[in-house]
Design a protein around this motif. Structure first.
Motif, mmCIF file in Angstrom:
data_model
loop_
_atom_site.group_PDB
_atom_site.id
_atom_site.type_symbol
_atom_site.label_atom_id
_atom_site.label_comp_id
_atom_site.label_asym_id
_atom_site.label_seq_id
_atom_site.Cartn_x
_atom_site.Cartn_y
_atom_site.Cartn_z
ATOM 1 N N TYR A 270 0.844 -1.298 0.050
ATOM 2 C CA TYR A 270 -0.019 -0.305 0.040
ATOM 3 C C TYR A 270 0.725 1.208 0.035
ATOM 4 C CZ TYR A 270 -4.475 -2.082 1.174
ATOM 5 O OH TYR A 270 -5.758 -2.881 1.124
ATOM 6 N N ARG A 271 0.282 2.291 -0.598
ATOM 7 C CA ARG A 271 0.795 3.450 -0.428
ATOM 8 C C ARG A 271 -0.156 4.508 0.025
ATOM 9 N NH1 ARG A 271 4.159 0.673 -1.936
ATOM 10 N NH2 ARG A 271 6.082 0.705 -3.370
ATOM 11 N N VAL A 272 -0.037 5.045 1.335
ATOM 12 C CA VAL A 272 -1.396 5.664 1.802
ATOM 13 C C VAL A 272 -0.828 7.090 1.847
ATOM 14 C CG1 VAL A 272 -2.974 5.898 3.744
ATOM 15 C CG2 VAL A 272 -2.264 3.692 2.959
ATOM 16 N N PHE A 273 -1.258 8.120 1.538
ATOM 17 C CA PHE A 273 -1.142 9.459 1.834
ATOM 18 C C PHE A 273 -2.084 10.192 1.791
ATOM 19 C CE2 PHE A 273 -0.404 8.167 -2.702
ATOM 20 C CZ PHE A 273 -1.254 8.904 -3.307
ATOM 21 N N LEU A 274 -1.859 11.452 2.608
ATOM 22 C CA LEU A 274 -2.987 12.136 3.317
ATOM 23 C C LEU A 274 -2.622 13.905 2.939
ATOM 24 C CD1 LEU A 274 -1.681 13.798 6.229
ATOM 25 C CD2 LEU A 274 -2.251 11.459 6.802
ATOM 26 N N ALA A 275 -3.555 14.479 2.743
ATOM 27 C CA ALA A 275 -3.474 15.977 2.530
ATOM 28 C C ALA A 275 -3.967 16.724 3.658
ATOM 29 C CB ALA A 275 -4.613 16.334 1.605
ATOM 30 N N LEU B 274 -7.332 16.919 5.510
ATOM 31 C CA LEU B 274 -8.325 17.410 4.526
ATOM 32 C C LEU B 274 -8.840 15.941 3.675
ATOM 33 C CD1 LEU B 274 -6.501 20.619 3.405
ATOM 34 C CD2 LEU B 274 -8.413 20.531 4.960
ATOM 35 N N GLY B 275 -7.918 15.342 3.617
ATOM 36 C CA GLY B 275 -8.445 13.997 2.557
ATOM 37 C C GLY B 275 -7.036 13.090 2.821
ATOM 38 N N TYR B 276 -7.433 11.848 2.010
ATOM 39 C CA TYR B 276 -6.490 10.821 1.963
ATOM 40 C C TYR B 276 -6.604 9.976 0.650
ATOM 41 C CZ TYR B 276 -9.642 7.293 3.791
ATOM 42 O OH TYR B 276 -10.753 6.452 3.811
ATOM 43 N N ILE C 231 -1.844 -1.413 -11.070
ATOM 44 C CA ILE C 231 -2.084 -0.880 -9.595
ATOM 45 C C ILE C 231 -3.577 -0.417 -9.584
ATOM 46 C CG2 ILE C 231 0.271 -0.514 -9.149
ATOM 47 C CD1 ILE C 231 -0.532 2.543 -8.995
ATOM 48 N N GLU C 232 -3.801 -0.318 -8.297
ATOM 49 C CA GLU C 232 -5.376 -0.050 -8.158
ATOM 50 C C GLU C 232 -5.229 1.270 -6.922
ATOM 51 O OE1 GLU C 232 -9.476 -1.625 -5.363
ATOM 52 O OE2 GLU C 232 -7.568 -2.789 -5.567
ATOM 53 N N LEU C 233 -6.247 2.185 -7.300
ATOM 54 C CA LEU C 233 -6.317 3.389 -6.579
ATOM 55 C C LEU C 233 -7.775 3.023 -5.810
ATOM 56 C CD1 LEU C 233 -6.631 7.074 -7.541
ATOM 57 C CD2 LEU C 233 -8.220 6.045 -5.855
ATOM 58 N N LYS C 234 -7.420 2.740 -4.415
ATOM 59 C CA LYS C 234 -8.419 2.064 -3.487
ATOM 60 C C LYS C 234 -9.380 3.238 -2.942
ATOM 61 C CE LYS C 234 -9.868 -1.643 -1.293
ATOM 62 N NZ LYS C 234 -10.631 -2.454 -1.931
ATOM 63 N N GLN C 235 -9.141 4.242 -2.540
ATOM 64 C CA GLN C 235 -9.956 5.380 -2.011
ATOM 65 C C GLN C 235 -9.256 6.443 -2.084
ATOM 66 O OE1 GLN C 235 -10.118 4.435 2.107
ATOM 67 N NE2 GLN C 235 -11.618 2.269 1.536
ATOM 68 N N LEU C 236 -9.944 7.370 -2.546
ATOM 69 C CA LEU C 236 -9.529 8.688 -2.516
ATOM 70 C C LEU C 236 -10.940 9.633 -1.848
ATOM 71 C CD1 LEU C 236 -7.967 11.022 -5.457
ATOM 72 C CD2 LEU C 236 -9.452 11.978 -3.819
ATOM 73 N N TYR C 237 -10.639 9.837 -0.721
ATOM 74 C CA TYR C 237 -11.563 10.766 0.033
ATOM 75 C C TYR C 237 -11.147 12.000 0.833
ATOM 76 C CZ TYR C 237 -14.160 6.248 0.819
ATOM 77 O OH TYR C 237 -14.908 5.075 0.833
ATOM 78 N N THR C 238 -12.230 12.906 0.484
ATOM 79 C CA THR C 238 -12.154 14.276 1.361
ATOM 80 C C THR C 238 -12.924 14.510 2.402
ATOM 81 O OG1 THR C 238 -13.477 15.367 -0.543
ATOM 82 C CG2 THR C 238 -11.222 15.178 -0.911
ATOM 83 N N GLY D 68 -9.727 21.630 -3.997
ATOM 84 C CA GLY D 68 -8.515 21.073 -4.753
ATOM 85 C C GLY D 68 -7.952 20.111 -3.968
ATOM 86 N N ILE D 69 -8.404 19.469 -3.166
ATOM 87 C CA ILE D 69 -7.739 18.267 -2.239
ATOM 88 C C ILE D 69 -7.754 17.231 -3.197
ATOM 89 C CG2 ILE D 69 -7.896 16.894 -0.310
ATOM 90 C CD1 ILE D 69 -9.761 19.343 0.835
ATOM 91 N N GLY D 70 -8.938 16.916 -4.025
ATOM 92 C CA GLY D 70 -8.668 15.590 -4.630
ATOM 93 C C GLY D 70 -7.790 15.780 -6.080
#
Length: 173
Positions: free
Chosen positions: A57-62, A70-72, A91-98, A106-108
């Motif tokens: 996994y690569r999990v990053f946050l804003a 603000l999001g991840y 690869i899979e983009l699993k979640q993009l949440y704000t 502009g977080i997304g």
């Protein structure tokens, strides 16, 4: 806004944001028991901590300059739907949440840019993601970044089966 990799200490905040974001957008669609079952399988502190610690996994946050989340975004450095893969290193983009109150800031876009950097650094040639079939806003968002529908799939929330679209984007290497 700062984008950084998540660490295990962030797991509780990410789990809360994931729960709040999912419930705000989709909670009304589900029976309480289905929603609770899904949240307990996808958005608990323990599960998020395992994902952060998992090298796949690569999990990053804003976060804003004050450190407020603000999001991840979560990437899985593996193919989620191999039967629909067009690339060799998918690869899979699993979640993009704000955060529900921060949508439209502009977080997304910032998280998508970081996801693209991670994908390129990993040598991925395709990114896949699933998007709810009745979420035209998210579909439009992903289309702006070159994603398009490649298949009809489904997604389980407890015992409820949701119709989803598999979106994907081929990457230049």
């Amino acid at each position: 806004m700062d984008i950084r990799f998540a660490n295990v200490a962030d797991a509780g905040a990410l789990a809360r944001l994931g729960t709040d974001s999912f419930v705000a957008k989709f909670g009304h669609l589900y029976r309480a028991e289905d929603l609770a079952a899904f949240l307990s399988q996808a958005h608990t502190e323990a599960i998020v901590a395992r994902e952060i610690a998992d090298p796949a996994y690569r999990v990053f946050l804003a976060q804003d300059k004050g450190g407020h989340l603000l999001g991840y975004c979560k990437l899985i450095m593996a193919c989620g739907w191999p039967e629909h893969a067009r690339g060799a290193n998918v690869i899979e983009l699993k979640q993009l949440y704000t955060a529900p109150a921060a949508t439209g800031q502009g977080i997304g876009s910032a998280l998508m840019a970081r996801a693209g950097e991670e994908a390129a650094g990993f040598g991925a040639d395709e990114i896949q993601l699933s998007v709810y079939s009745d979420n035209p806003g998210a579909q439009k968002f992903y289309a702006r970044y070159g994603f398009g529908k490649v298949a009809d799939i489904h997604f389980m929330v407890g015992e409820q089966r949701d119709e989803e679209f598999l979106f994907a984007k081929l990457l230049d290497r």
